[in-house]
Design a protein around this motif. Sequence first.
Motif, PDB file in Angstrom:
ATOM      1  N   LEU A 149     -27.095  18.600 -24.074  1.00  0.00           N
ATOM      2  CA  LEU A 149     -28.576  18.313 -23.615  1.00  0.00           C
ATOM      3  C   LEU A 149     -29.653  19.282 -24.467  1.00  0.00           C
ATOM      4  N   TYR A 150     -30.525  18.591 -25.061  1.00  0.00           N
ATOM      5  CA  TYR A 150     -31.379  19.497 -25.837  1.00  0.00           C
ATOM      6  C   TYR A 150     -32.538  19.299 -24.724  1.00  0.00           C
ATOM      7  N   VAL A 151     -33.602  20.592 -24.852  1.00  0.00           N
ATOM      8  CA  VAL A 151     -34.257  20.222 -23.255  1.00  0.00           C
ATOM      9  C   VAL A 151     -35.559  21.878 -23.793  1.00  0.00           C
ATOM     10  N   SER A 152     -36.358  21.008 -23.886  1.00  0.00           N
ATOM     11  CA  SER A 152     -38.006  21.465 -24.824  1.00  0.00           C
ATOM     12  C   SER A 152     -38.272  22.682 -23.608  1.00  0.00           C
TER      13      SER A 152
ATOM     14  N   THR B  55     -30.704  24.492 -25.087  1.00  0.00           N
ATOM     15  CA  THR B  55     -28.971  23.364 -24.862  1.00  0.00           C
ATOM     16  C   THR B  55     -28.432  23.224 -24.024  1.00  0.00           C
ATOM     17  N   VAL B  56     -28.264  22.736 -22.903  1.00  0.00           N
ATOM     18  CA  VAL B  56     -27.015  22.728 -21.897  1.00  0.00           C
ATOM     19  C   VAL B  56     -26.039  22.212 -22.561  1.00  0.00           C
ATOM     20  N   SER B  57     -25.102  21.927 -21.688  1.00  0.00           N
ATOM     21  CA  SER B  57     -23.327  21.422 -21.725  1.00  0.00           C
ATOM     22  C   SER B  57     -24.020  19.950 -21.083  1.00  0.00           C
ATOM     23  N   ILE B  58     -23.647  18.557 -20.642  1.00  0.00           N
ATOM     24  CA  ILE B  58     -23.428  17.789 -20.083  1.00  0.00           C
ATOM     25  C   ILE B  58     -23.119  18.007 -19.018  1.00  0.00           C
ATOM     26  N   ASP B  59     -22.130  19.000 -18.464  1.00  0.00           N
ATOM     27  CA  ASP B  59     -22.163  19.630 -16.760  1.00  0.00           C
ATOM     28  C   ASP B  59     -22.538  20.555 -16.585  1.00  0.00           C
ATOM     29  N   GLY B  60     -23.843  20.754 -16.824  1.00  0.00           N
ATOM     30  CA  GLY B  60     -25.050  21.585 -16.541  1.00  0.00           C
ATOM     31  C   GLY B  60     -24.220  23.223 -16.584  1.00  0.00           C
TER      32      GLY B  60
END
Length: 277
Positions: free
Chosen positions: A52-55, A72-77
């Motif tokens: 997950l790209y997070v601005s 950046t965050v993994s898809i499991d949080g």
Amino acid sequence: MKLPAFAPRVFIALLFILPAGMAKAQHSVTKLWQTDTVLNIPESVLHEKDVLYVSLIDGDAWAADGKGGVGTVSIDGKIKNTSWITGLNAPKGMARVGDRLYVADLNEVAVIDIKKGAIDHKIAIPGAAWLNDVTADKKGTVYVTDSKNGTAYKIEGDKATLFLEGIKGINGIKAVADKVYVLGGDAMYLAGNDKKATKFAELEHGGDGLEPIGNGDFLATAWSGYLYYIKADGTKELLLDTHETKNKTADIGYDPKTRIIYVPTFLGKSVVAYKLN
């Protein structure tokens, strides 16, 4: 005063009258996880395979202060990197085209080389002030909204041209097949070829994030804390209401395979994942 005999039945009937444009709920969301509260004003989430790209605005929402970036965050949080990209101002919406990530940043669009994890170059948008959301169509054409001026631009070969105008408070934008949808201050619109748009659905709290979910249906948010399921006929269902908390509902990401919605909470400094039921 004694009520007439029919009054109780009228009263009961009124309880089931829904607000204009609101359909009887058929969908719901289930919370899956929430990241640690270490993301500095997350405004947008873009789901891409296993990341997950997070601005991250990390400062004033409309200031050229150089504090912003992309994490950046993994898809499991799990938080992966809160400073994957740095040196932006007030980054908001994002879209991916090949190995490049396009990020709205005040009056320009930053183009990031994903493999290198670095800013490749920036595209100035003449006359723009508050660039907000970004989308890209299958041909690689990029679209970006300017909330202050009520306009949207089309970027082809790093050249920007006016695409849409006259949408007060324009924010979310999404290219779907050969159509482009936008969220304005009070509604969702379908863009036309004449720089104008037609109303698709009412949004009494405004609009922020927009994601298609198939069959002409959409997910849409209002920043203040509302998540809607918008049907192809323009009616909507309220899926989530967090407006009385710090957890806002900014520019969402969505995984159509798992039906997971990723909500950046802005002042809540986290990303929350919900399963769409």
